[in-house]
Motif scaffolding. Structure first.
Motif, PDB file in Angstrom:
ATOM      1  N   VAL A 169     -25.609  19.412 -16.746  1.00 39.50           N
ATOM      2  CA  VAL A 169     -24.735  18.247 -16.903  1.00 39.50           C
ATOM      3  C   VAL A 169     -25.557  16.965 -16.891  1.00 39.50           C
ATOM      4  N   LEU A 170     -26.524  16.869 -15.973  1.00 45.15           N
ATOM      5  CA  LEU A 170     -27.355  15.662 -15.895  1.00 45.15           C
ATOM      6  C   LEU A 170     -28.220  15.502 -17.126  1.00 45.15           C
ATOM      7  N   ILE A 171     -28.760  16.587 -17.641  1.00 49.57           N
ATOM      8  CA  ILE A 171     -29.574  16.507 -18.853  1.00 49.57           C
ATOM      9  C   ILE A 171     -28.713  16.048 -20.022  1.00 49.57           C
ATOM     10  N   ASP A 172     -27.500  16.561 -20.110  1.00 54.23           N
ATOM     11  CA  ASP A 172     -26.610  16.177 -21.193  1.00 54.23           C
ATOM     12  C   ASP A 172     -26.248  14.698 -21.107  1.00 54.23           C
ATOM     13  N   ILE A 173     -26.014  14.202 -19.892  1.00 51.79           N
ATOM     14  CA  ILE A 173     -25.697  12.782 -19.724  1.00 51.79           C
ATOM     15  C   ILE A 173     -26.891  11.932 -20.167  1.00 51.79           C
TER      16      ILE A 173
ATOM     17  N   ALA B   9     -38.501  -1.377 -26.634  1.00 49.68           N
ATOM     18  CA  ALA B   9     -37.508  -1.147 -25.589  1.00 49.68           C
ATOM     19  C   ALA B   9     -37.610   0.277 -25.049  1.00 49.68           C
ATOM     20  N   LEU B  10     -37.839   1.241 -25.930  1.00 53.48           N
ATOM     21  CA  LEU B  10     -37.980   2.630 -25.494  1.00 53.48           C
ATOM     22  C   LEU B  10     -39.262   2.830 -24.689  1.00 53.48           C
ATOM     23  N   GLU B  11     -40.315   2.125 -25.074  1.00 50.45           N
ATOM     24  CA  GLU B  11     -41.559   2.212 -24.313  1.00 50.45           C
ATOM     25  C   GLU B  11     -41.372   1.659 -22.909  1.00 50.45           C
ATOM     26  N   LEU B  12     -40.695   0.526 -22.815  1.00 49.38           N
ATOM     27  CA  LEU B  12     -40.431  -0.063 -21.499  1.00 49.38           C
ATOM     28  C   LEU B  12     -39.571   0.858 -20.642  1.00 49.38           C
ATOM     29  N   ALA B  13     -38.558   1.494 -21.248  1.00 53.13           N
ATOM     30  CA  ALA B  13     -37.706   2.427 -20.504  1.00 53.13           C
ATOM     31  C   ALA B  13     -38.510   3.626 -20.018  1.00 53.13           C
ATOM     32  N   TRP B  14     -39.419   4.124 -20.850  1.00 48.34           N
ATOM     33  CA  TRP B  14     -40.254   5.249 -20.461  1.00 48.34           C
ATOM     34  C   TRP B  14     -41.176   4.859 -19.301  1.00 48.34           C
ATOM     35  N   HIS B  15     -41.801   3.697 -19.388  1.00 52.99           N
ATOM     36  CA  HIS B  15     -42.686   3.243 -18.311  1.00 52.99           C
ATOM     37  C   HIS B  15     -41.904   3.016 -17.019  1.00 52.99           C
ATOM     38  N   ARG B  16     -40.709   2.465 -17.133  1.00 58.20           N
ATOM     39  CA  ARG B  16     -39.863   2.251 -15.956  1.00 58.20           C
ATOM     40  C   ARG B  16     -39.530   3.595 -15.301  1.00 58.20           C
TER      41      ARG B  16
ATOM     42  N   CYS C 200     -39.675  12.456 -17.017  1.00 61.68           N
ATOM     43  CA  CYS C 200     -39.414  11.424 -18.022  1.00 61.68           C
ATOM     44  C   CYS C 200     -39.655  11.922 -19.445  1.00 61.68           C
ATOM     45  N   LYS C 201     -39.625  13.214 -19.647  1.00 63.46           N
ATOM     46  CA  LYS C 201     -39.894  13.799 -20.959  1.00 63.46           C
ATOM     47  C   LYS C 201     -38.896  13.323 -22.011  1.00 63.46           C
ATOM     48  N   VAL C 202     -37.636  13.178 -21.644  1.00 65.99           N
ATOM     49  CA  VAL C 202     -36.607  12.750 -22.604  1.00 65.99           C
ATOM     50  C   VAL C 202     -36.912  11.343 -23.118  1.00 65.99           C
ATOM     51  N   GLN C 203     -37.299  10.439 -22.212  1.00 64.32           N
ATOM     52  CA  GLN C 203     -37.624   9.067 -22.617  1.00 64.32           C
ATOM     53  C   GLN C 203     -38.884   9.046 -23.482  1.00 64.32           C
ATOM     54  N   GLU C 204     -39.864   9.878 -23.123  1.00 64.62           N
ATOM     55  CA  GLU C 204     -41.095   9.946 -23.915  1.00 64.62           C
ATOM     56  C   GLU C 204     -40.800  10.446 -25.324  1.00 64.62           C
TER      57      GLU C 204
ATOM     58  N   ALA D  32     -38.010  10.226 -26.992  1.00 66.37           N
ATOM     59  CA  ALA D  32     -37.295   9.188 -27.742  1.00 66.37           C
ATOM     60  C   ALA D  32     -38.258   8.103 -28.213  1.00 66.37           C
ATOM     61  N   PHE D  33     -39.202   7.723 -27.370  1.00 66.61           N
ATOM     62  CA  PHE D  33     -40.182   6.698 -27.719  1.00 66.61           C
ATOM     63  C   PHE D  33     -41.065   7.168 -28.871  1.00 66.61           C
ATOM     64  N   VAL D  34     -41.570   8.399 -28.782  1.00 68.31           N
ATOM     65  CA  VAL D  34     -42.437   8.935 -29.836  1.00 68.31           C
ATOM     66  C   VAL D  34     -41.662   9.077 -31.144  1.00 68.31           C
ATOM     67  N   ALA D  35     -40.418   9.532 -31.062  1.00 64.24           N
ATOM     68  CA  ALA D  35     -39.600   9.670 -32.273  1.00 64.24           C
ATOM     69  C   ALA D  35     -39.380   8.316 -32.938  1.00 64.24           C
ATOM     70  N   SER D  36     -39.172   7.266 -32.137  1.00 65.82           N
ATOM     71  CA  SER D  36     -38.975   5.937 -32.724  1.00 65.82           C
ATOM     72  C   SER D  36     -40.250   5.429 -33.386  1.00 65.82           C
ATOM     73  N   LEU D  37     -41.400   5.747 -32.785  1.00 73.63           N
ATOM     74  CA  LEU D  37     -42.665   5.347 -33.407  1.00 73.63           C
ATOM     75  C   LEU D  37     -42.888   6.078 -34.722  1.00 73.63           C
ATOM     76  N   MET D  38     -42.562   7.359 -34.741  1.00 74.27           N
ATOM     77  CA  MET D  38     -42.745   8.131 -35.962  1.00 74.27           C
ATOM     78  C   MET D  38     -41.776   7.674 -37.049  1.00 74.27           C
ATOM     79  N   ALA D  39     -40.575   7.302 -36.669  1.00 72.06           N
ATOM     80  CA  ALA D  39     -39.591   6.837 -37.642  1.00 72.06           C
ATOM     81  C   ALA D  39     -39.940   5.456 -38.182  1.00 72.06           C
ATOM     82  N   ALA D  40     -40.673   4.671 -37.385  1.00 70.36           N
ATOM     83  CA  ALA D  40     -41.032   3.310 -37.796  1.00 70.36           C
ATOM     84  C   ALA D  40     -42.050   3.308 -38.930  1.00 70.36           C
TER      85      ALA D  40
END
Length: 108
Positions: free
Chosen positions: A11-15, A29-36, A62-66, A68-76
């Protein structure tokens, strides 16, 4: 009890994945969230572990945040200065390999 813990984890992973899906795709923003997340997770590690253990646990949490950050970099797309990923990896390797060799020499 383990089944209940497993269900709570799912449930927590899904949230967390839903929250990231609604989050902005701005790489900064995703990088900052990952570092936080890394800072918060590292601060809450149980005492008595090695530093490397604390770091691995924080990265695992923090794998989920990482991702998301890597995916955004690749999409950019390519870097703003026109360098390709291969050039960056060669630059990084040219810096890291001599440094790790030097540190390995100090340990001997």
């Amino acid at each position: 009890m383990p089944v209940l813990s497993f269900c709570a984890m799912l449930v927590l992973i899904d949230i967390g994945s839903v929250a990231l899906a609604a989050a902005p795709t701005d790489p900064r923003a995703l990088e900052l969230a990952w570092h936080r997340c890394l800072r918060d997770s590292y601060a809450h590690q149980p005492p008595g572990q090695s530093r490397a253990g604390d770091e691995r646990n924080a990265l695992d949490e923090c794998k989920v945040q990482e991702d998301a950050f890597v995916a955004s970099l690749m999409a950019a797309g390519p870097a703003q200065d026109g360098r390709t990923g291969t050039v960056w990896s060669r630059t990084w390797a040219a810096f890291v390999e001599p440094l790790t060799a030097w540190i390995g020499g100090l340990r001997r």
